[in-house]
Design an enzyme around this catalytic site. Sequence first.
Site, PDB file in Angstrom:
ATOM      1  N   LEU A   1      -3.375  44.597  34.125  1.00  0.00           N
ATOM      2  CA  LEU A   1      -2.170  45.028  34.852  1.00  0.00           C
ATOM      3  C   LEU A   1      -1.246  43.830  35.126  1.00  0.00           C
ATOM      4  O   LEU A   1      -0.770  43.634  36.258  1.00  0.00           O
ATOM      5  CB  LEU A   1      -2.589  45.697  36.165  1.00  0.00           C
ATOM      6  CG  LEU A   1      -3.414  46.996  36.009  1.00  0.00           C
ATOM      7  CD1 LEU A   1      -4.011  47.408  37.346  1.00  0.00           C
ATOM      8  CD2 LEU A   1      -2.552  48.118  35.417  1.00  0.00           C
ATOM      9  N   HIS A   2      -0.968  43.047  34.065  1.00  0.00           N
ATOM     10  CA  HIS A   2      -0.187  41.812  34.253  1.00  0.00           C
ATOM     11  C   HIS A   2       1.101  42.066  35.062  1.00  0.00           C
ATOM     12  O   HIS A   2       1.348  41.431  36.069  1.00  0.00           O
ATOM     13  CB  HIS A   2       0.210  41.250  32.885  1.00  0.00           C
ATOM     14  CG  HIS A   2      -0.935  40.936  31.974  1.00  0.00           C
ATOM     15  ND1 HIS A   2      -1.891  39.980  32.238  1.00  0.00           N
ATOM     16  CD2 HIS A   2      -1.272  41.466  30.778  1.00  0.00           C
ATOM     17  CE1 HIS A   2      -2.764  39.926  31.248  1.00  0.00           C
ATOM     18  NE2 HIS A   2      -2.419  40.814  30.347  1.00  0.00           N
ATOM     19  N   ASP A   3       1.946  42.961  34.567  1.00  0.00           N
ATOM     20  CA  ASP A   3       3.268  43.120  35.185  1.00  0.00           C
ATOM     21  C   ASP A   3       3.234  43.823  36.542  1.00  0.00           C
ATOM     22  O   ASP A   3       3.958  43.390  37.465  1.00  0.00           O
ATOM     23  CB  ASP A   3       4.208  43.854  34.217  1.00  0.00           C
ATOM     24  CG  ASP A   3       4.495  43.030  32.955  1.00  0.00           C
ATOM     25  OD1 ASP A   3       4.892  43.619  31.943  1.00  0.00           O
ATOM     26  OD2 ASP A   3       4.312  41.791  33.007  1.00  0.00           O
TER      27      ASP A   3
END
Length: 317
Positions: free
Chosen positions: A243-245
């Site tokens: 869930l980088h962003d």
Amino acid sequence: MPKRPTRLIIDTDGGIDDALALILALRSPEVEVVGVSTVSGNVRVEQAAINALRVIELFDHRDIWVAQGLGNPLIRDPIRATSFHGTDGLGDSNLPQPRMRTRKESAIDLIVDQLNKEKDHGLTIVCIGPLTNIAAVLTNSPNISGRIGELLIMGGAFGLSRHGYGNVTPVAEFNIYSDPEAAKIVFESGIRVRAVGLDVTSAPENWLTSAEYSRVKATKNGVSVFATRILANTMQKRHMFELHDPIAVGAVIQPSLYHFIERSVKIETKGEYTTGMTVTERREEADNIWTENPIKICTNLKSQRFKRLFLGHLLKN
Ligand code: RIB
Ligand code: CA
């Protein structure tokens, strides 16, 4: 007196996690998205705009402008992440074309206009793609940097946790590697930067799990059905999703869940093996020529509290 929402522009390269980050921002009362600019990265800048419009249409937010920025990195050829995000950037989910249209103006011009219009210098730009557009804004309008409240950047791998390694090369993260010249301009601009890198976003405790995905899939509202569709292929294959962003945008929504430290960072643009590396002075006390202009780097996240925030907004009606 309730705190006024932080006003945001989100600069996105149109991937699955970008869409989830935009959903999180649009559902969070702590922030107000005023515009979305798209940039070449995971997918072409035009496709990133289509994907941004698809998300905004979920909420019928016609007051938010969407505009295309630059279609290529400053000097390099673009690299894509369609093998990971799908040809359409949204997991090859075959979603309908959006009805809304992008603005005709370039996102570079709209970002400058928005910054000039802001009464106080409180506008935050959340950068969840390569930094090409932001570098162009700073280069085209040198005096604008004083009107940017903060740059919140998803990018980099700073070696400040055991997950702080690259995802394109062993030392370079995708958003920085895609346009290191742009990243160099931005990181060395002196603007207040908080960076959320792979050190935190790649940690397994911050991944979306199969069980959490099943909860999203079982919930039948417009947003969760959209999220289920764009995640379906990757979850079927990998049974997890980074869930980088969304983690990056969460640092503006609930900063108390995040821990940042100040360190000096240089962007490698010439290394045969290290291009795109966020070269970091990792020592707290270091007396060398780098100690000017440190930026804030995220080293820890209260994972369970973040998951509650993220899933809460994905599942609510
Ligand atoms: O390295 C992860 C970053 O690159 C994320 O922003 C992802 O969407 C891609 O742009
Ligand atoms: Ca992205």
